[in-house]
Design a protein around this motif. Sequence first.
Motif, PDB file in Angstrom:
ATOM      1  N   GLU A   1       0.822  -1.206   0.000  1.00  0.00           N
ATOM      2  CA  GLU A   1       0.000   0.000   0.000  1.00  0.00           C
ATOM      3  C   GLU A   1       0.854   1.253   0.000  1.00  0.00           C
ATOM      4  N   LYS A   2       2.089   1.101   0.493  1.00  0.00           N
ATOM      5  CA  LYS A   2       2.925   2.295   0.663  1.00  0.00           C
ATOM      6  C   LYS A   2       4.390   1.958   0.448  1.00  0.00           C
ATOM      7  N   VAL A   3       5.131   2.945  -0.072  1.00  0.00           N
ATOM      8  CA  VAL A   3       6.573   2.822  -0.262  1.00  0.00           C
ATOM      9  C   VAL A   3       7.270   3.751   0.724  1.00  0.00           C
ATOM     10  N   ASN A   4       8.208   3.210   1.473  1.00  0.00           N
ATOM     11  CA  ASN A   4       9.004   3.990   2.421  1.00  0.00           C
ATOM     12  C   ASN A   4      10.326   4.324   1.743  1.00  0.00           C
ATOM     13  N   ILE A   5      10.531   5.603   1.445  1.00  0.00           N
ATOM     14  CA  ILE A   5      11.753   6.046   0.764  1.00  0.00           C
ATOM     15  C   ILE A   5      12.770   6.478   1.806  1.00  0.00           C
ATOM     16  N   THR A   6      13.908   5.817   1.823  1.00  0.00           N
ATOM     17  CA  THR A   6      14.930   6.132   2.814  1.00  0.00           C
ATOM     18  C   THR A   6      16.309   6.090   2.168  1.00  0.00           C
ATOM     19  N   GLY A   7      17.341   6.356   2.953  1.00  0.00           N
ATOM     20  CA  GLY A   7      18.699   6.330   2.421  1.00  0.00           C
ATOM     21  C   GLY A   7      19.706   6.735   3.471  1.00  0.00           C
ATOM     22  N   GLY A   8      20.983   6.565   3.164  1.00  0.00           N
ATOM     23  CA  GLY A   8      22.039   6.979   4.080  1.00  0.00           C
ATOM     24  C   GLY A   8      22.216   8.487   4.094  1.00  0.00           C
ATOM     25  N   GLY A   9      21.869   9.136   2.973  1.00  0.00           N
ATOM     26  CA  GLY A   9      21.836  10.592   2.926  1.00  0.00           C
ATOM     27  C   GLY A   9      20.455  11.079   3.319  1.00  0.00           C
ATOM     28  N   ASP A  10      20.208  12.346   3.145  1.00  0.00           N
ATOM     29  CA  ASP A  10      18.905  12.938   3.441  1.00  0.00           C
ATOM     30  C   ASP A  10      18.048  12.841   2.180  1.00  0.00           C
ATOM     31  N   VAL A  11      16.889  12.198   2.266  1.00  0.00           N
ATOM     32  CA  VAL A  11      16.081  11.973   1.063  1.00  0.00           C
ATOM     33  C   VAL A  11      15.623  13.286   0.431  1.00  0.00           C
ATOM     34  N   SER A  12      15.556  14.363   1.215  1.00  0.00           N
ATOM     35  CA  SER A  12      15.179  15.650   0.628  1.00  0.00           C
ATOM     36  C   SER A  12      16.259  16.167  -0.322  1.00  0.00           C
ATOM     37  N   CYS A  13      17.466  15.625  -0.212  1.00  0.00           N
ATOM     38  CA  CYS A  13      18.573  16.029  -1.073  1.00  0.00           C
ATOM     39  C   CYS A  13      18.696  15.152  -2.322  1.00  0.00           C
ATOM     40  N   TYR A  14      17.843  14.137  -2.433  1.00  0.00           N
ATOM     41  CA  TYR A  14      17.870  13.279  -3.615  1.00  0.00           C
ATOM     42  C   TYR A  14      17.390  14.103  -4.812  1.00  0.00           C
ATOM     43  N   PRO A  15      18.223  14.254  -5.832  1.00  0.00           N
ATOM     44  CA  PRO A  15      17.896  15.183  -6.918  1.00  0.00           C
ATOM     45  C   PRO A  15      16.673  14.799  -7.745  1.00  0.00           C
ATOM     46  N   PHE A  16      16.258  13.532  -7.664  1.00  0.00           N
ATOM     47  CA  PHE A  16      15.124  13.088  -8.477  1.00  0.00           C
ATOM     48  C   PHE A  16      13.914  12.714  -7.609  1.00  0.00           C
ATOM     49  N   LEU A  17      13.832  13.308  -6.415  1.00  0.00           N
ATOM     50  CA  LEU A  17      12.802  12.892  -5.473  1.00  0.00           C
ATOM     51  C   LEU A  17      11.390  13.110  -6.017  1.00  0.00           C
ATOM     52  N   GLU A  18      11.142  14.280  -6.608  1.00  0.00           N
ATOM     53  CA  GLU A  18       9.801  14.545  -7.134  1.00  0.00           C
ATOM     54  C   GLU A  18       9.455  13.589  -8.270  1.00  0.00           C
TER      55      GLU A  18
END
Length: 419
Positions: A90-107
């Motif tokens: 039902e849902k995808v949890n987006i995570t990472g070792g960096g800050d996900v707000s800094c992922y350039p392709f987040l949108e």
Amino acid sequence: MDIINEKEKKPQLLIDLKGEPGKDCNGFCKFCYFRKVNYNDIFPFGCKHCTFQIGCEYCTYSVREINGDFLPLPFALQQVQSALFFNRYEKVNITGGGDVSCYPFLEDLCRCISDMGLKIHLGYTSGKGFKDLNTAKNLVDYGVDEVTFSVFSTNEELRREWMNDKNAKTSLECLRHFCENCEVHCAIIVVPGVNDGEELIKTVSDLVNWGAKAVILMRFANKTEQGLILGNAPIVEGIKTHTIEEFKNLVKRIHEEFGSKIRVSGTPLYDPITNTPFAISYEENLLNKLKNKIECEATIITGNVAYPFLKKIFDETPVNIIKVNKDIADLITAKDLEGINLKELSDTVFIPPRAFVHDRVAEEILTKDGEKRMILRGVEQLTLDGEVSGIYTKKEALEFELEAFNELIEMINFFGTKK
């Protein structure tokens, strides 16, 4: 990998964007546990995942968040598409070792996931990478309905100084938009003399007014015994951190003031709603039933936080509890075990399952006096940490612990020595 909401039993698909602290988060926060780590001097700790040799991917690299660069967008999408072949989510949890707000392709990533009919959980972001408020608005439009946000403070100046957040105003605007439109769980690392006291009251008050669902207070660690096992203590010179009891009282005070409006918990302790960690230690009837089941002698090695609870739970039983000078039992290393008085050990010894020590090394250290002892890892999780207890009721927390302690007692009775 699946993340399960234990209370609602709804699976979330975890996708890991990779990335590394300090590099893929717009710079280290001043209090970051990975700041000052010497990445040129990498050594394996040893852990439960190791096989014949000391060192594996987890205890050598993952514990240091050495993950490599952020994944390209096609690789991130491939994780989702591949998982959907085998399971329904039902849902995808987006995570990472960096800050996900800094992922350039987040949108772009969220838009594609939304097109697959899935909701999105942004896992543990500080918002430092959001360019403007429209970013948060777009993410909500693309299906983000849950966010775990590292706040530190709603004071812009404190965020700029302590979080290295050059766009603090934008980060807080995005946080507020998420609070108004999503289920937001906030995390605050509490640094004495910096963002505690009236600053903390103001921050939590803001979060309540904006509509956040929960806040977890996290004790700032600045010493090796508090959890800095990567050779980088102290992170900040001159900061005297809260003791375990001081921090518990701090969590209690915030709960008493705001608990009717927002779920408050703390780590390494405690949750005022569930009485975790070790809620069972407050239940005399349950304790007596557990104690009556123990038939054999054994030793349990633990840390400073768990010690008084386990001491009470196993009081007047053949099980003795020994602590090392490390607050969190999961962060015990071989060096901690070396300081144990071996004369206090039984023939059967349980070490924390997640301790950073190879099984063979633990056995060598704990039998170096020539006595034959069986060294085992205990139950994976005996209680709930503040980071997960927020979705539990008190009854559910007790049920969790009862099951875990019954499993541990079964192990004690099977491997221990008859009294």
